[in-house]
Design a protein around this motif. Structure first.
Motif, PDB file in Angstrom:
ATOM      1  N   ASP A 157       0.708  -1.119  -0.005  1.00 27.35           N
ATOM      2  CA  ASP A 157       0.010   0.018   0.153  1.00 27.35           C
ATOM      3  C   ASP A 157       0.841   1.251  -0.155  1.00 27.35           C
ATOM      4  O   ASP A 157       0.294   2.309   0.252  1.00 27.35           O
ATOM      5  N   GLY A 158       1.972   1.078  -0.434  1.00 23.95           N
ATOM      6  CA  GLY A 158       2.931   2.390  -0.317  1.00 23.95           C
ATOM      7  C   GLY A 158       4.205   2.051  -1.232  1.00 23.95           C
ATOM      8  O   GLY A 158       4.371   0.959  -1.565  1.00 23.95           O
ATOM      9  N   GLU A 159       4.909   3.147  -1.316  1.00 20.93           N
ATOM     10  CA  GLU A 159       6.230   2.936  -2.061  1.00 20.93           C
ATOM     11  C   GLU A 159       7.098   2.038  -1.265  1.00 20.93           C
ATOM     12  O   GLU A 159       7.352   1.953   0.032  1.00 20.93           O
ATOM     13  N   ARG A 160       7.833   1.181  -2.016  1.00 21.23           N
ATOM     14  CA  ARG A 160       8.485   0.104  -1.170  1.00 21.23           C
ATOM     15  C   ARG A 160       9.996   0.476  -1.046  1.00 21.23           C
ATOM     16  O   ARG A 160      11.012   0.027  -1.662  1.00 21.23           O
ATOM     17  N   VAL A 161      10.175   1.168  -0.130  1.00 19.06           N
ATOM     18  CA  VAL A 161      11.393   1.731   0.287  1.00 19.06           C
ATOM     19  C   VAL A 161      11.627   2.049   1.575  1.00 19.06           C
ATOM     20  O   VAL A 161      11.087   2.770   2.436  1.00 19.06           O
ATOM     21  N   GLY A 162      12.131   0.763   2.181  1.00 17.38           N
ATOM     22  CA  GLY A 162      12.240   0.598   3.615  1.00 17.38           C
ATOM     23  C   GLY A 162      10.986  -0.242   4.222  1.00 17.38           C
ATOM     24  O   GLY A 162       9.756  -0.049   4.016  1.00 17.38           O
ATOM     25  N   LEU A 163      11.392  -1.327   4.932  1.00 20.14           N
ATOM     26  CA  LEU A 163      10.366  -2.394   5.157  1.00 20.14           C
ATOM     27  C   LEU A 163       9.570  -1.662   6.083  1.00 20.14           C
ATOM     28  O   LEU A 163       8.397  -2.228   6.552  1.00 20.14           O
ATOM     29  N   ARG A 164       9.955  -0.685   6.910  1.00 22.11           N
ATOM     30  CA  ARG A 164       8.763  -0.007   8.094  1.00 22.11           C
ATOM     31  C   ARG A 164       7.981   1.199   7.390  1.00 22.11           C
ATOM     32  O   ARG A 164       7.280   1.562   8.287  1.00 22.11           O
ATOM     33  N   ASN A 165       8.144   1.259   6.325  1.00 23.47           N
ATOM     34  CA  ASN A 165       7.578   2.247   5.358  1.00 23.47           C
ATOM     35  C   ASN A 165       6.224   2.147   4.748  1.00 23.47           C
ATOM     36  O   ASN A 165       5.704   2.780   3.858  1.00 23.47           O
ATOM     37  N   TYR A 166       5.911   0.891   4.586  1.00 21.67           N
ATOM     38  CA  TYR A 166       4.902   0.267   3.745  1.00 21.67           C
ATOM     39  C   TYR A 166       4.278  -0.766   4.275  1.00 21.67           C
ATOM     40  O   TYR A 166       4.839  -1.706   4.947  1.00 21.67           O
ATOM     41  N   ARG A 167       2.811  -1.145   3.981  1.00 22.54           N
ATOM     42  CA  ARG A 167       2.317  -2.406   4.663  1.00 22.54           C
ATOM     43  C   ARG A 167       1.866  -3.106   3.465  1.00 22.54           C
ATOM     44  O   ARG A 167       1.988  -2.992   2.223  1.00 22.54           O
ATOM     45  N   VAL A 168       1.694  -4.443   3.701  1.00 21.63           N
ATOM     46  CA  VAL A 168       1.501  -5.531   2.665  1.00 21.63           C
ATOM     47  C   VAL A 168       0.250  -6.574   3.341  1.00 21.63           C
ATOM     48  O   VAL A 168      -0.028  -6.370   4.583  1.00 21.63           O
ATOM     49  N   ARG A 169      -0.328  -7.095   2.529  1.00 19.21           N
ATOM     50  CA  ARG A 169      -1.120  -8.451   2.832  1.00 19.21           C
ATOM     51  C   ARG A 169      -1.329  -9.239   1.647  1.00 19.21           C
ATOM     52  O   ARG A 169      -0.971  -8.882   0.255  1.00 19.21           O
ATOM     53  N   ARG A 170      -1.597 -10.277   1.890  1.00 20.00           N
ATOM     54  CA  ARG A 170      -1.905 -11.460   0.834  1.00 20.00           C
ATOM     55  C   ARG A 170      -3.026 -10.965  -0.166  1.00 20.00           C
ATOM     56  O   ARG A 170      -3.953 -10.686   0.379  1.00 20.00           O
ATOM     57  N   ARG A 171      -2.902 -11.137  -1.281  1.00 13.11           N
ATOM     58  CA  ARG A 171      -3.824 -10.906  -2.274  1.00 13.11           C
ATOM     59  C   ARG A 171      -5.156 -12.046  -2.187  1.00 13.11           C
ATOM     60  O   ARG A 171      -4.481 -13.298  -2.330  1.00 13.11           O
ATOM     61  N   GLN A 172      -6.105 -11.616  -2.170  1.00 14.23           N
ATOM     62  CA  GLN A 172      -7.182 -12.818  -1.792  1.00 14.23           C
ATOM     63  C   GLN A 172      -7.721 -13.669  -3.213  1.00 14.23           C
ATOM     64  O   GLN A 172      -8.038 -14.736  -3.341  1.00 14.23           O
ATOM     65  N   SER A 173      -7.497 -12.627  -4.457  1.00 12.79           N
ATOM     66  CA  SER A 173      -7.690 -13.363  -5.573  1.00 12.79           C
ATOM     67  C   SER A 173      -6.433 -13.119  -6.642  1.00 12.79           C
ATOM     68  O   SER A 173      -5.968 -12.127  -6.846  1.00 12.79           O
ATOM     69  N   VAL A 174      -5.901 -14.238  -7.131  1.00  9.95           N
ATOM     70  CA  VAL A 174      -4.953 -14.297  -8.015  1.00  9.95           C
ATOM     71  C   VAL A 174      -5.280 -13.276  -9.501  1.00  9.95           C
ATOM     72  O   VAL A 174      -6.443 -13.863 -10.051  1.00  9.95           O
ATOM     73  N   PRO A 175      -4.604 -12.351  -9.891  1.00  8.61           N
ATOM     74  CA  PRO A 175      -4.895 -11.683 -11.441  1.00  8.61           C
ATOM     75  C   PRO A 175      -5.058 -12.652 -12.395  1.00  8.61           C
ATOM     76  O   PRO A 175      -4.282 -13.938 -12.508  1.00  8.61           O
ATOM     77  N   GLY A 176      -6.061 -12.402 -13.327  1.00  3.80           N
ATOM     78  CA  GLY A 176      -6.521 -13.423 -14.403  1.00  3.80           C
ATOM     79  C   GLY A 176      -7.322 -14.507 -14.004  1.00  3.80           C
ATOM     80  O   GLY A 176      -8.011 -15.159 -14.788  1.00  3.80           O
ATOM     81  N   ASN A 177      -7.780 -14.718 -12.579  1.00  5.12           N
ATOM     82  CA  ASN A 177      -8.792 -15.845 -12.297  1.00  5.12           C
ATOM     83  C   ASN A 177      -9.963 -15.206 -11.874  1.00  5.12           C
ATOM     84  O   ASN A 177     -10.183 -14.193 -11.645  1.00  5.12           O
TER      85      ASN A 177
END
Length: 253
Positions: free
Chosen positions: A233-253
């Motif tokens: 949910d943010g720019e991937r510069v520094g592990l403490r500077n953005y959040r992540v989550r597992r995608r619930q549906s794989v693109p194309g499915n």
């Protein structure tokens, strides 16, 4: 006579210098369980990619020094031809490769090589007496063993896999970098959390825990985000500077 003490990572050379003068400490400052072993430019590029998104600093500033530490060591040994070389190693894949790499790079020096098991408490060498005891019990590497280990290094360096791990029997296994991706996905929740927390929890849950470091898991996280399997949910510069989550549906499915 000057003795040399070799470590894959810095352990703080003051205890060594204080306990066994005039010993010289050498730190490769690299993790040889990962990346190319036979091409310096490819290894440097590999580590720049490994550090992508890891922290705010420029990856160029933290990338591996390539093979320059080994060339420096060769030069230092030529100036002290009578010294002994002690290789300190732990029971992990990085140091398994490290001692074999040392036998390869030091094949022409003629110095006596000794192997020392790093104590379970790690690299901290607290007392003069303890350090002397460990050195006194060091096993000298025979010429035949040195040749065998040097040949093993050449063979593992020629393999295409970039991840090296020890199995339960202590044998080296060469694997593809993505071999643990499903495990990281299983550790990733569908709710937002800091990327640093996901990396830390994945490290802790791995077996054995913390065997693969945070830089490795960061790199796999970046690949999983690039593949659309994890969202950021943010720019991937520094592990403490953005959040992540597992995608619930794989693109194309």
């Amino acid at each position: 006579m000057t003795d040399f003490h070799l470590f894959s990572f810095a352990a703080g050379d003051d205890p060594i210098h204080a306990a066994l003068p005039p010993a010289q400490a050498f730190f490769a400052m690299d993790d040889y369980s990962l990346g190319p072993l036979d091409d310096e430019s490819k290894r440097e590029a590999f580590w720049r990619d490994m550090l992508r998104g890891y922290e705010e600093d420029d990856p160029e500033e933290r990338a591996t020094a390539g093979f320059s530490p080994w060339r420096e060591l060769q030069s230092r040994l030529l100036q002290a031809p009578a010294g002994r070389v002690y290789m300190w190693h732990a029971a992990n894949a990085a140091d398994y490769v490290f001692v074999r790499m040392a036998c390869h790079w030091l094949a022409q020096t003629g110095h006596a090589l000794f192997a020392i098991d790093i104590p379970e408490e790690g690299y901290v060498l607290p007392t003069h007496a303890k350090l002397e005891q460990l050195c006194a019990g060091a096993a000298q590497i025979s010429p035949a063993q040195r040749l065998q280990w040097a040949q093993e290094f050449v063979a593992m360096a020629a393999r295409p896999e970039m991840l090296r791990e020890l199995d339960d029997a202590g044998h080296l296994q060469c694997r593809e970098m993505h071999v643990h991706d499903d495990f990281m996905l299983a550790c990733c929740p569908t709710q937002w959390q800091l990327a640093a927390r996901l990396v830390g929890e994945t490290m802790a849950k791995a077996c054995p825990p913390h065997c693969l470091g945070d830089v490795f898991w960061n790199m796999r996280l970046q690949c999983l985000i690039d593949a659309g399997l994890i969202e950021a949910d943010g720019e991937r510069v520094g592990l403490r500077n953005y959040r992540v989550r597992r995608r619930q549906s794989v693109p194309g499915n």
